[in-house]
Write an enzyme that holds these catalytic residues in place. Sequence first.
Site, PDB file in Angstrom:
ATOM      1  N   ILE A  38      46.565  39.864  39.948  1.00  0.00           N
ATOM      2  CA  ILE A  38      48.004  40.137  40.060  1.00  0.00           C
ATOM      3  C   ILE A  38      48.379  39.953  41.525  1.00  0.00           C
ATOM      4  O   ILE A  38      48.022  40.785  42.377  1.00  0.00           O
ATOM      5  CB  ILE A  38      48.324  41.579  39.600  1.00  0.00           C
ATOM      6  CG1 ILE A  38      47.825  41.803  38.164  1.00  0.00           C
ATOM      7  CG2 ILE A  38      49.834  41.838  39.713  1.00  0.00           C
ATOM      8  CD1 ILE A  38      47.912  43.254  37.696  1.00  0.00           C
ATOM      9  N   GLU A  39      49.034  38.825  41.809  1.00  0.00           N
ATOM     10  CA  GLU A  39      49.366  38.510  43.204  1.00  0.00           C
ATOM     11  C   GLU A  39      50.716  39.096  43.599  1.00  0.00           C
ATOM     12  O   GLU A  39      51.452  39.635  42.777  1.00  0.00           O
ATOM     13  CB  GLU A  39      49.321  36.988  43.400  1.00  0.00           C
ATOM     14  CG  GLU A  39      47.907  36.462  43.156  1.00  0.00           C
ATOM     15  CD  GLU A  39      47.752  34.969  43.388  1.00  0.00           C
ATOM     16  OE1 GLU A  39      48.764  34.257  43.530  1.00  0.00           O
ATOM     17  OE2 GLU A  39      46.588  34.529  43.435  1.00  0.00           O
ATOM     18  N   CYS A  74      42.548  41.650  42.438  1.00  0.00           N
ATOM     19  CA  CYS A  74      41.683  40.769  41.650  1.00  0.00           C
ATOM     20  C   CYS A  74      41.595  41.242  40.204  1.00  0.00           C
ATOM     21  O   CYS A  74      41.769  42.433  39.894  1.00  0.00           O
ATOM     22  CB  CYS A  74      40.268  40.755  42.224  1.00  0.00           C
ATOM     23  SG  CYS A  74      40.113  39.959  43.824  1.00  0.00           S
ATOM     24  N   GLU A  92      38.944  41.637  38.354  1.00  0.00           N
ATOM     25  CA  GLU A  92      37.865  42.610  38.124  1.00  0.00           C
ATOM     26  C   GLU A  92      38.345  44.028  38.414  1.00  0.00           C
ATOM     27  O   GLU A  92      38.092  44.961  37.663  1.00  0.00           O
ATOM     28  CB  GLU A  92      36.662  42.298  39.031  1.00  0.00           C
ATOM     29  CG  GLU A  92      35.992  40.968  38.764  1.00  0.00           C
ATOM     30  CD  GLU A  92      36.559  39.830  39.598  1.00  0.00           C
ATOM     31  OE1 GLU A  92      37.796  39.774  39.810  1.00  0.00           O
ATOM     32  OE2 GLU A  92      35.766  38.988  40.027  1.00  0.00           O
ATOM     33  N   CYS A 114      34.590  38.834  44.373  1.00  0.00           N
ATOM     34  CA  CYS A 114      34.685  38.972  45.833  1.00  0.00           C
ATOM     35  C   CYS A 114      33.927  40.223  46.284  1.00  0.00           C
ATOM     36  O   CYS A 114      33.517  41.070  45.472  1.00  0.00           O
ATOM     37  CB  CYS A 114      36.150  39.034  46.269  1.00  0.00           C
ATOM     38  SG  CYS A 114      36.926  40.647  46.027  1.00  0.00           S
ATOM     39  N   CYS A 127      35.467  43.627  45.206  1.00  0.00           N
ATOM     40  CA  CYS A 127      35.225  43.939  43.786  1.00  0.00           C
ATOM     41  C   CYS A 127      33.776  44.356  43.555  1.00  0.00           C
ATOM     42  O   CYS A 127      33.495  45.244  42.740  1.00  0.00           O
ATOM     43  CB  CYS A 127      35.593  42.755  42.909  1.00  0.00           C
ATOM     44  SG  CYS A 127      37.376  42.487  42.801  1.00  0.00           S
TER      45      CYS A 127
HETATM   46  N1  THU Z   1      40.360  36.370  42.392  1.00  0.00           N
HETATM   47  C1  THU Z   1      40.020  37.229  41.394  1.00  0.00           C
HETATM   48  O1  THU Z   1      40.889  37.797  40.717  1.00  0.00           O
HETATM   49  N2  THU Z   1      38.706  37.434  41.139  1.00  0.00           N
HETATM   50  C2  THU Z   1      37.694  36.732  41.706  1.00  0.00           C
HETATM   51  O2  THU Z   1      36.540  36.920  41.337  1.00  0.00           O
HETATM   52  C3  THU Z   1      37.982  35.779  42.778  1.00  0.00           C
HETATM   53  C4  THU Z   1      39.393  35.719  43.239  1.00  0.00           C
HETATM   54  C5  THU Z   1      41.778  36.090  42.608  1.00  0.00           C
HETATM   55  C6  THU Z   1      42.414  36.650  43.840  1.00  0.00           C
HETATM   56  C7  THU Z   1      43.584  35.713  44.017  1.00  0.00           C
HETATM   57  O3  THU Z   1      44.659  36.143  43.181  1.00  0.00           O
HETATM   58  C8  THU Z   1      43.098  34.390  43.479  1.00  0.00           C
HETATM   59  O4  THU Z   1      41.960  34.692  42.675  1.00  0.00           O
HETATM   60  C9  THU Z   1      42.711  33.399  44.563  1.00  0.00           C
HETATM   61  O5  THU Z   1      41.876  33.982  45.492  1.00  0.00           O
END
Ligand code: THU
Length: 140
Positions: A45-46, A55, A57, A93, A96
Amino acid sequence: MNIPIPELVKSAFAARKKAYAPYSKYLVGASILTKDDRIYSGVNIENASYGASNCAERTAIFKAVSEGNTKLKAVAVVGGAEDNEITGFAYPCGVCRQVMREFCVNPEEFIIIVAKSEEEYRTFTLNEILPASFGPEKLM
Ligand code: THU
């Protein structure tokens, strides 16, 4: 430990459709398995203020924890660019990984599944991808 990998991966793919990633256009879905075999899913969710993004996870884990499920056994993650088929693995990441450390039953047994499809996936223990970690037992 019996982990329903196909079910977790399928759930992560289904969740990914709801990812909110208008800035990176990189859509991620994650599903976690609780100690009592419940599945919670989440998406990335950005935010226009990029640092406020979350993220997939952590979304899934925080959903479980906020409903009282604080003991987790596994997570499946699927991620890829919006307009393309998933061709690579999306590894969790560092933040997470640390959140998984907080809520895993045991880092040597907690399983991370990164998947391109229900058939093509890799598995790791949390200890493998977050070695020599700092966990809640140090403070409790
Ligand atoms: N992102 C995740 O949700 N999980 C991951 O394991 C790697 C990165 C998301 C964060 C961001 O919204 C987008 O992927 C690009 O980095």
